[in-house]
Each structure stands twice: as structure tokens, then as C-alpha cells.
Design an enzyme around this catalytic site. Structure first.
Site, PDB file in Angstrom:
ATOM      1  N   ARG A 170       0.846  -1.185   0.000  1.00  0.00           N
ATOM      2  CA  ARG A 170       0.000   0.000   0.000  1.00  0.00           C
ATOM      3  C   ARG A 170       0.890   1.246   0.000  1.00  0.00           C
ATOM      4  O   ARG A 170       1.760   1.405   0.855  1.00  0.00           O
ATOM      5  CB  ARG A 170      -0.893   0.041   1.239  1.00  0.00           C
ATOM      6  CG  ARG A 170      -1.817   1.262   1.223  1.00  0.00           C
ATOM      7  CD  ARG A 170      -2.398   1.585   2.575  1.00  0.00           C
ATOM      8  NE  ARG A 170      -3.243   2.772   2.485  1.00  0.00           N
ATOM      9  CZ  ARG A 170      -3.615   3.494   3.538  1.00  0.00           C
ATOM     10  NH1 ARG A 170      -3.240   3.147   4.746  1.00  0.00           N
ATOM     11  NH2 ARG A 170      -4.373   4.551   3.373  1.00  0.00           N
TER      12      ARG A 170
ATOM     13  N   ASP B 174      -3.318   4.690  -3.047  1.00  0.00           N
ATOM     14  CA  ASP B 174      -4.597   5.232  -2.580  1.00  0.00           C
ATOM     15  C   ASP B 174      -5.180   6.236  -3.558  1.00  0.00           C
ATOM     16  O   ASP B 174      -6.392   6.409  -3.638  1.00  0.00           O
ATOM     17  CB  ASP B 174      -4.401   5.936  -1.228  1.00  0.00           C
ATOM     18  CG  ASP B 174      -4.408   4.970  -0.058  1.00  0.00           C
ATOM     19  OD1 ASP B 174      -4.397   3.749  -0.290  1.00  0.00           O
ATOM     20  OD2 ASP B 174      -4.423   5.438   1.092  1.00  0.00           O
TER      21      ASP B 174
ATOM     22  N   HIS C 178     -16.312   6.600   3.630  1.00  0.00           N
ATOM     23  CA  HIS C 178     -15.311   5.848   4.394  1.00  0.00           C
ATOM     24  C   HIS C 178     -15.082   6.619   5.688  1.00  0.00           C
ATOM     25  O   HIS C 178     -14.420   7.658   5.695  1.00  0.00           O
ATOM     26  CB  HIS C 178     -14.014   5.740   3.587  1.00  0.00           C
ATOM     27  CG  HIS C 178     -12.907   5.044   4.310  1.00  0.00           C
ATOM     28  ND1 HIS C 178     -12.509   3.754   4.029  1.00  0.00           N
ATOM     29  CD2 HIS C 178     -12.094   5.463   5.319  1.00  0.00           C
ATOM     30  CE1 HIS C 178     -11.514   3.416   4.822  1.00  0.00           C
ATOM     31  NE2 HIS C 178     -11.246   4.432   5.617  1.00  0.00           N
ATOM     32  N   LEU C 179     -15.645   6.110   6.784  1.00  0.00           N
ATOM     33  CA  LEU C 179     -15.636   6.838   8.055  1.00  0.00           C
ATOM     34  C   LEU C 179     -14.872   6.053   9.104  1.00  0.00           C
ATOM     35  O   LEU C 179     -15.371   5.091   9.693  1.00  0.00           O
ATOM     36  CB  LEU C 179     -17.080   7.086   8.534  1.00  0.00           C
ATOM     37  CG  LEU C 179     -18.027   7.730   7.519  1.00  0.00           C
ATOM     38  CD1 LEU C 179     -19.416   7.919   8.132  1.00  0.00           C
ATOM     39  CD2 LEU C 179     -17.469   9.038   7.016  1.00  0.00           C
TER      40      LEU C 179
ATOM     41  N   ASN D  69     -10.921   6.761  11.630  1.00  0.00           N
ATOM     42  CA  ASN D  69     -10.138   7.858  12.192  1.00  0.00           C
ATOM     43  C   ASN D  69      -9.755   8.846  11.097  1.00  0.00           C
ATOM     44  O   ASN D  69      -9.694  10.049  11.303  1.00  0.00           O
ATOM     45  CB  ASN D  69      -8.887   7.317  12.876  1.00  0.00           C
ATOM     46  CG  ASN D  69      -8.248   8.343  13.787  1.00  0.00           C
ATOM     47  OD1 ASN D  69      -8.917   8.944  14.632  1.00  0.00           O
ATOM     48  ND2 ASN D  69      -6.957   8.577  13.609  1.00  0.00           N
TER      49      ASN D  69
ATOM     50  N   ASP E 254     -11.866   8.978  19.712  1.00  0.00           N
ATOM     51  CA  ASP E 254     -12.562   7.697  19.611  1.00  0.00           C
ATOM     52  C   ASP E 254     -14.065   7.965  19.586  1.00  0.00           C
ATOM     53  O   ASP E 254     -14.636   8.424  20.580  1.00  0.00           O
ATOM     54  CB  ASP E 254     -12.192   6.793  20.790  1.00  0.00           C
ATOM     55  CG  ASP E 254     -12.745   5.383  20.632  1.00  0.00           C
ATOM     56  OD1 ASP E 254     -13.975   5.238  20.462  1.00  0.00           O
ATOM     57  OD2 ASP E 254     -11.951   4.427  20.688  1.00  0.00           O
ATOM     58  N   MET E 255     -14.714   7.673  18.468  1.00  0.00           N
ATOM     59  CA  MET E 255     -16.126   7.995  18.309  1.00  0.00           C
ATOM     60  C   MET E 255     -16.992   7.307  19.366  1.00  0.00           C
ATOM     61  O   MET E 255     -17.994   7.868  19.817  1.00  0.00           O
ATOM     62  CB  MET E 255     -16.595   7.605  16.908  1.00  0.00           C
ATOM     63  CG  MET E 255     -18.058   7.928  16.617  1.00  0.00           C
ATOM     64  SD  MET E 255     -18.440   9.702  16.711  1.00  0.00           S
ATOM     65  CE  MET E 255     -17.922  10.243  15.073  1.00  0.00           C
ATOM     66  N   ARG E 256     -16.617   6.119  19.785  1.00  0.00           N
ATOM     67  CA  ARG E 256     -17.409   5.427  20.801  1.00  0.00           C
ATOM     68  C   ARG E 256     -17.412   6.199  22.116  1.00  0.00           C
ATOM     69  O   ARG E 256     -18.462   6.367  22.752  1.00  0.00           O
ATOM     70  CB  ARG E 256     -16.863   4.015  21.016  1.00  0.00           C
ATOM     71  CG  ARG E 256     -17.008   3.098  19.805  1.00  0.00           C
ATOM     72  CD  ARG E 256     -16.110   1.886  19.890  1.00  0.00           C
ATOM     73  NE  ARG E 256     -14.694   2.268  19.875  1.00  0.00           N
ATOM     74  CZ  ARG E 256     -13.695   1.402  19.822  1.00  0.00           C
ATOM     75  NH1 ARG E 256     -13.954   0.100  19.801  1.00  0.00           N
ATOM     76  NH2 ARG E 256     -12.437   1.817  19.821  1.00  0.00           N
TER      77      ARG E 256
ATOM     78  N   GLU F 111     -19.185   1.371   9.642  1.00  0.00           N
ATOM     79  CA  GLU F 111     -19.691   0.009   9.809  1.00  0.00           C
ATOM     80  C   GLU F 111     -20.310  -0.242  11.170  1.00  0.00           C
ATOM     81  O   GLU F 111     -21.170  -1.120  11.307  1.00  0.00           O
ATOM     82  CB  GLU F 111     -18.552  -0.986   9.583  1.00  0.00           C
ATOM     83  CG  GLU F 111     -18.006  -1.005   8.172  1.00  0.00           C
ATOM     84  CD  GLU F 111     -16.743  -1.836   8.045  1.00  0.00           C
ATOM     85  OE1 GLU F 111     -16.622  -2.842   8.790  1.00  0.00           O
ATOM     86  OE2 GLU F 111     -15.876  -1.501   7.225  1.00  0.00           O
TER      87      GLU F 111
END
Length: 395
Positions: free
Chosen positions: A87, A144, A204-205, A207, A277-279, A328
Site C-alpha cells: 500500500r 490510494d 469511508h468513516l 479515524n 474515539d467515536m465510541r 460500519e
């Protein structure tokens, strides 16, 4: 035959081994991560082809030692290795498709490092070391930026002096194209429609986050630009902002390097909610934290703006696709994007959204009869890199 995929960062090497007779038949047989290279805390974790696990801490001095360790642990499964796929974040305008790596390609990738100073140099180190360790195997760079090579000039050119573009490459390149391409293809298969017939927006979500407008399988607009800094609100990146902010903060006493570091590493969710951190941001917002609540509102507002804009660019919409860690796994983020956009025909099946698990394949979270369709698709950039490596070798 097998393909080894390497994603080399400044202090880590992520790897995955695939086996299969063709790009469409690839299956993952081993995967892992070496992290903390050259740092005090070092760890290697891997699932091996025989189903065993490797978890060990210890000294990993450099990328050579890390890759030697990977190849040692995978040795029994590498007897039919046909390619190593790497990559590479930035291919500039030079690389618009996967490329078999030779010394000339290495030089060009190196020349593009100023466009991706955090990403291309470690990828190059991984390429150099891997080529030395397995010189008899073809190595393929998968970029990419390559998927976004189809952007029209109206989308990729900035309204800046032409010399900036001609002399310094200032334009929109877009990232991570490998993920956007993969999930668009998976969405089309799930809907039972040719990709060539679909107008799709992929989100594409994670970090890092980006949006892409895909018309008939071709990227025609995307939110990341010259670098991965532009566009959506991300974990630590600001996304869109007035360029004058940079000069304002320099005049306020910050150095250019400090401003760049702040926009890349101290902004986004972290800047607004003190956490990337979204959580945890959701938990803080539910507990009444105003910064966390604002972070969620700004994030959703920016996402809705891009969905609306890209629906206009596409001239309509057939599918909206959520992917990557947040896309996701966060029903709340998906709902915050979709529910206010009913005027675009977007609907949400609340129960399907809450239960969505794309691990076993794409999941539709809009009503069965609704158009556009709204889907959750698990991304798999490593699988796409392996498939692209095989295609590159086939000509």
C-alpha cells in the site's frame, strides 16, 4: 498461489496473506501487525495459516527486523508466493494504476514524498526492505490515489495560480481510493446491478474519513485533496476550513509546523471533544458533555453537506454506502446522516440500522423498496491490494 500484502507505517507493519487461483477467489489465510518499531513498547500479533497465534513483546529495532520476523513466521505458507503488494498512499499524477516496482518506480515514489510526508517515506522503507529480503518475487505498489485518477479537471483543480499546479503539483488527488473502489463494487454486487449503471456515494468513516462520488464505477469527486487533511471531520484532522485560519494562527505566534501538526493531530473529534474515539465521544455526549455533543453535530452536518453536494454532482443517487470503523459500527452516525435527507429520497429502516453487521456481507439499512438504497459494507483494502497485485502481474 499466494500474495502477501504489506502496509508499512512509520512504526508499524500491517500484513495479510491471501491464497487463491485468481483475484476473485482470494481468501485470507494469515494476518497480523508489528507495532512499536524502534519504540519502547513493541509487540507482534498475528494469526498464522495453521490457525495458531503469535503474540509477543520484545525488541523490534527497525523495519528490516519487523519484516524478517513476518517472513519467518509465514515461511511455510510462502512457498507459492507470487507477489508482494504494497500500500502506497500517494502516487501523484504519475501512478494511476497498480505498478510493478522497479528502481525507477522507487525514485518516483520518493519524489512524491513531499505530498505525503507522513505516509510515503515509511511505505518506501517497507518496499526497499521487502525487495531486499525477497528479490526474486515481483513487488507491486497499489496507490490510494489511483482510483481518483478519473476525476475531471473541474473536480481536481483548485482556483489557485496555474504555476502552483504546473510546478508544485497543487491539485486534488483523493484518498483512500482502494477502499472506495472495493465497497462500491461490493454494493453493486449486493444490489444485483452492474456497477456501470450506478450513481454511488461512498462514505469511508474511520479515524481518517472521506466521501466519494462514483458514477458508473469511476470516481468523479472526493473530499480529500492534495493531502488527507481536507474534507470531512476526522479523528484528529480538521477537514475543511478557511485557509486564512492557517495565516491567522501563524500571526498569533504559532510556527507553520505547529499549525500543520495541530490540524493533523489535534483537531477533528479530538479538537472539539478532547477524544478521537467515536465510541467514547458518543458516551460523553449521552452523559451531557457539550463538547462531545458539538463534535457529533459538526461531524454529521459536514457529512450531510457532502452527501447533498455529491448527489448534485452525480445528477441523482442510486446508493449511499457506509464503510470503515465508524461507518460500519455506528448506527447513530448513520442515522444522523440519513434521517434528515428524506428530501433526497433517503430512508432508514431503524431496526435494520441498529442490527447491521456487515462482517458476512453488505447489509441494506434502507427500506427494501426504497431508492436510493442505503448500505453498510465492510471494507477490505488488503484484499483489494492483493487482487490489484495479481491484475498488475497479468498485464
Amino acid at each position: 498461489m499466494s500474495v502477501l500484502v504489506l502496509n508499512t507505517g512509520s512504526s508499524s507493519v500491517k500484513f495479510e496473506l491471501f491464497e487463491g487461483a485468481s483475484p476473485s477467489e482470494l481468501r485470507s489465510v494469515a494476518a497480523g501487525l508489528v507495532e512499536g518499531i524502534g519504540e519502547a513498547e513493541r509487540h507482534m500479533g498475528a494469526t498464522l495459516p495453521d490457525g495458531g497465534r503469535v503474540d509477543r513483546d520484545g525488541v523490534v529495532a527497525d523495519h528490516r527486523e519487523a519484516l524478517e520476523s513476518v517472513l519467518t513466521h509465514l515461511a511455510d505458507a510462502l512457498t507459492d508466493l507470487v507477489a508482494v503488494g504494497h500500500r502506497v498512499v500517494h502516487g501523484g499524477e504519475h501512478f494511476t494504476e497498480p505498478t510493478v516496482i522497479d528502481d525507477a518506480a522507487v525514485e518516483v515514489i520518493d519524489s512524491l514524498s513531499p505530498l505525503a510526508p507522513l505516509h510515503n517515506p515509511p511505505a518506501l522503507e517497507g518496499i526497499r526492505v521487502a525487495r531486499e529480503l525477497r528479490p526474486e518475487i515481483p513487488h507491486v505498489a497499489v496507490f490510494d490515489t489511483a482510483f481518483h485518477a478519473t476525476l475531471p479537471p473541474a473536480a481536481y483543480r483548485y482556483a489557485v495560480p496555474t504555476s502552483w499546479y504546473a510546478d508544485h503539483g497543487v491539485r486534488r488527488y483523493g484518498f483512500p481510493g482502494t477502499s472506495h473502489r472495493y465497497v462500491a463494487e461490493q454494493a453493486a454486487q449486493s444490489l444485483g446491478r452492474p456497477l456501470e449503471d450506478l450513481r454511488t456515494i461512498t462514505l469511508h468513516l474511520g479515524n481518517g474519513a472521506s466521501a466519494c462520488a462514483i458514477d458508473g464505477g469511476r470516481s468523479i469527486d472526493t473530499s480529500m485533496g492534495l493531502s488527507p487533511l481536507e474534507g470531512l471531520v476526522m479523528g484528529t484532522r480538521s477537514g475543511d476550513l478557511d485557509p486564512a485560519v492557517v495565516f491567522h494562527m501563524i500571526r498569533a505566534g504559532m510556527s507553520p509546523d505547529d499549525v500543520e501538526r495541530a490540524l493533523n493531530r489535534q483537531s477533528g473529534l479530538r479538537g472539539l471533544a478532547a477524544d478521537n474515539d467515536m465510541r467514547r465521544v458518543h458516551r460523553a455526549a449521552d452523559a451531557g458533555d457539550e463538547g462531545a455533543q458539538l463534535a457529533l453535530e459538526v461531524t454529521a452536518h459536514r457529512l450531510r453537506k457532502y452527501v447533498g453536494a455529491y448527489a448534485a454532482v452525480l445528477g441523482g443517487l442510486d446508493a449511499l454506502v457506509f464503510t470503515a470503523g465508524i461507518g460500519e459500527h455506528s448506527p447513530a452516525v448513520r442515522a444522523a446522516v440519513v434521517e434528515p435527507l428524506g428530501h433526497l429520497g433517503l430512508t432508514l429502516d431503524v431496526a435494520a440500522n441498529a442490527a447491521a453487521d456487515a462482517a458476512d456481507g453488505p447489509v441494506r439499512i434502507s427500506r427494501p423498496d426504497a431508492s436510493p438504497a442505503v448500505l453498510v459494507v465492510a471494507t477490505d483494502e488488503e484484499r483489494m491490494i492483493a487482487a490489484e497485485a495479481l491484475r498488475a502481474l497479468a498485464g
